[in-house]
Design an enzyme around this catalytic site. Structure first.
Site, PDB file in Angstrom:
ATOM      1  N   GLU A   1       0.820  -1.202   0.000  1.00 45.76           N
ATOM      2  CA  GLU A   1       0.000   0.000   0.000  1.00 45.76           C
ATOM      3  C   GLU A   1       0.864   1.266   0.000  1.00 45.76           C
ATOM      4  OE1 GLU A   1      -2.164  -3.123   2.530  1.00 45.76           O
ATOM      5  OE2 GLU A   1      -0.123  -2.579   1.986  1.00 45.76           O
TER       6      GLU A   1
ATOM      7  N   THR B   1      18.942 -38.828  -0.585  1.00 47.45           N
ATOM      8  CA  THR B   1      18.965 -38.051  -1.816  1.00 47.45           C
ATOM      9  C   THR B   1      20.274 -37.282  -1.944  1.00 47.45           C
ATOM     10  OG1 THR B   1      16.556 -37.823  -1.858  1.00 47.45           O
ATOM     11  CG2 THR B   1      17.819 -36.200  -3.092  1.00 47.45           C
TER      12      THR B   1
END
Length: 460
Positions: free
Chosen positions: A101, A253
């Site tokens: 704003e 991983t």
């Protein structure tokens, strides 16, 4: 020159159901809503006009320029207009900097008096690192405010809407008035669903991503997995990474793939140019310098066996942290590696173990990602075992699965999701609010996990 929404129209696609909505020009969106992760904004009347909807949708698109950059704050966009003429717009670029704003009002200047402000999220009511935005709107003497969604933060939570009304400002909260208005309201909520979820749950919203072949494999029998999907799908994954706050993988991983987990797109991790045709004043400056990289997170049972050298240990490219359980740092090898990691800038967090003793408690991990890093949304790119644990722990709320038109066969493992104790197809966890999209030759299926079904299946 004022901007007009005449070339920024809302297109409603009536099939398939649920309704899909797109904003044109790009970036286009096909968005879903998870009613369990977010709340429906309190509607008001009368219904918004087509101009109102176009300008509120524009605020959403502007807010999206900073998605993944504002943690712990939500991405917010604001447009200030008189009729169809846009006289100011802005977005919140980063925590600690002015909110949307303020930038929009700064661009509008004195012309903001008597104008309408369109805000994707209710203006903040409280003092934080910046003053309340509701006061800035009142000081600018705007006549009307259109709010896309009510802020779930208890420090605001409708108080700004009430303050504006008490001061004589007309306020409309999107959500009532037909399919088109509901669609834009859902766009505003989807944009901030991670923030909404974190405020209510105390931990980030979890998105699981995986890619598999048509016969359900994430790798060939040899372990080869590059590449399951084509370039368009992989580019979309990088866009997902750029929009989220952290990327989570498991120790396996890390050992197997030595991933980099960085965002490899133009303008991400480096400079990003201001889009043409937008009145963004000076609030794009942080983006033109650099964008924040998502935090890279490794979750592992213990530090023993993690490589001493890995791409993730290079914290110049992006920050990295490791989560392990108390027993995972006891061995001499673990103590030595921990010291080396912390010396290189990698944060090592020790949390309680889960009930099965398999590894660190994932609720504790994600809660700490909220408390220490302010993460609103995290991307799980984990292997099958950790993914199954995360689903059972309730830290994954949304799933996007990429399916490639390929067959590799084989009877081995390499499934995107490990065992979850489901023995009958009737007990399968079904996704809800599903959308389907094509990325090149690959299909992306996105949906939400049902909170109620998860509690029924896995809660004691």
């Amino acid at each position: 020159t004022p901007l007009s929404p005449s070339n920024y129209r809302l297109t409603v696609l009536h099939k398939p159901r649920p309704l899909l909505y797109r904003i044109i020009p790009p970036p286009c969106r096909v968005l879903g809503l998870n009613p369990r992760a977010v709340s429906t904004p309190r509607p008001t009347s009368p219904a918004l006009s087509s101009t109102d909807l176009s300008l509120l949708a524009r605020a959403v698109d502007i807010a999206g320029l900073a998605r993944g950059q504002t943690r712990p704050n939500p991405p917010v966009g604001c447009v200030v207009a008189k009729g169809e003429d846009v006289i100011g717009e802005g977005f919140h670029p980063r925590a600690g900097m002015p909110h949307a704003e303020v930038y929009a009002l700064r661009a509008a200047g004195s012309a903001a008096a008597g104008a309408t402000a369109y805000v994707s999220l209710e203006p903040c009511f409280h003092y934080g690192r910046t003053p309340p935005c509701v006061d800035a709107l009142l000081a600018a003497r705007v006549a009307r405010v259109v709010v896309g969604a009510v802020d779930p933060d208890p420090r605001t939570a409708g108080r700004s809407v009430q303050k504006l009304r008490d001061a004589g400002v007309e306020v409309h909260v999107a959500g009532a008035g037909g399919d088109a208005e509901g669609a834009v309201a859902r766009m505003c909520v989807e944009l901030t669903e991670g923030f909404f979820y974190r405020v209510r749950a105390g931990r980030p919203f979890g998105l699981l991503k995986f890619a598999m072949t048509l016969d359900g494999k994430i790798a060939a029998e040899s372990g080869s997995s590059r590449w399951v999907t084509g370039a368009p799908a992989r580019e979309h994954v990088h866009r997902l990474r750029a929009a989220l706050d952290a990327i989570i993988v498991g120790g396996n991983t890390l050992r197997r793939d030595d991933p980099e987990l960085t965002v490899r797109l133009g303008g991400v991790g480096g400079a990003q140019k201001k889009p043409s045709g937008m009145l963004l004043a000076d609030n794009f400056a942080p983006m033109e310098e650099s964008r924040l990289a998502p935090l890279r997170v490794v979750v592992t049972r213990d530090l023993v066996g993690l490589p001493a050298h890995a791409k993730l240990w290079n914290t110049v490219a992006a920050p990295t942290c490791v989560f392990t359980a108390a027993g995972g740092v006891a061995a001499a090898e673990a103590v030595e590696l921990r010291a080396a990691l912390e010396e290189s800038g990698v944060a090592v967090h020790v949390v309680e173990a889960d009930e099965d003793g398999v590894g660190p408690c994932l609720v504790a991990v994600t809660s700490l990602l909220n408390e220490e890093y302010g993460a609103n949304e995290v991307l799980w790119e984990s292997g099958g075992g950790l993914t199954a644990r995360a689903i059972r722990a309730g830290v994954i709320q949304k799933v996007v699965g990429f399916v490639a038109p390929k067959l590799v066969g084989g009877s081995g493992g390499y499934s995107p999701v490990g065992s979850m104790g489901i023995e009958r197809m009737s007990d399968a966890l079904e996704l809800e609010d599903v959308t389907v999209a094509m990325h090149g030759r690959d299909v992306a299926i996105t949906g939400y996990l049902s909170d109620a079904r998860m509690k029924e299946k896995y809660s004691e």
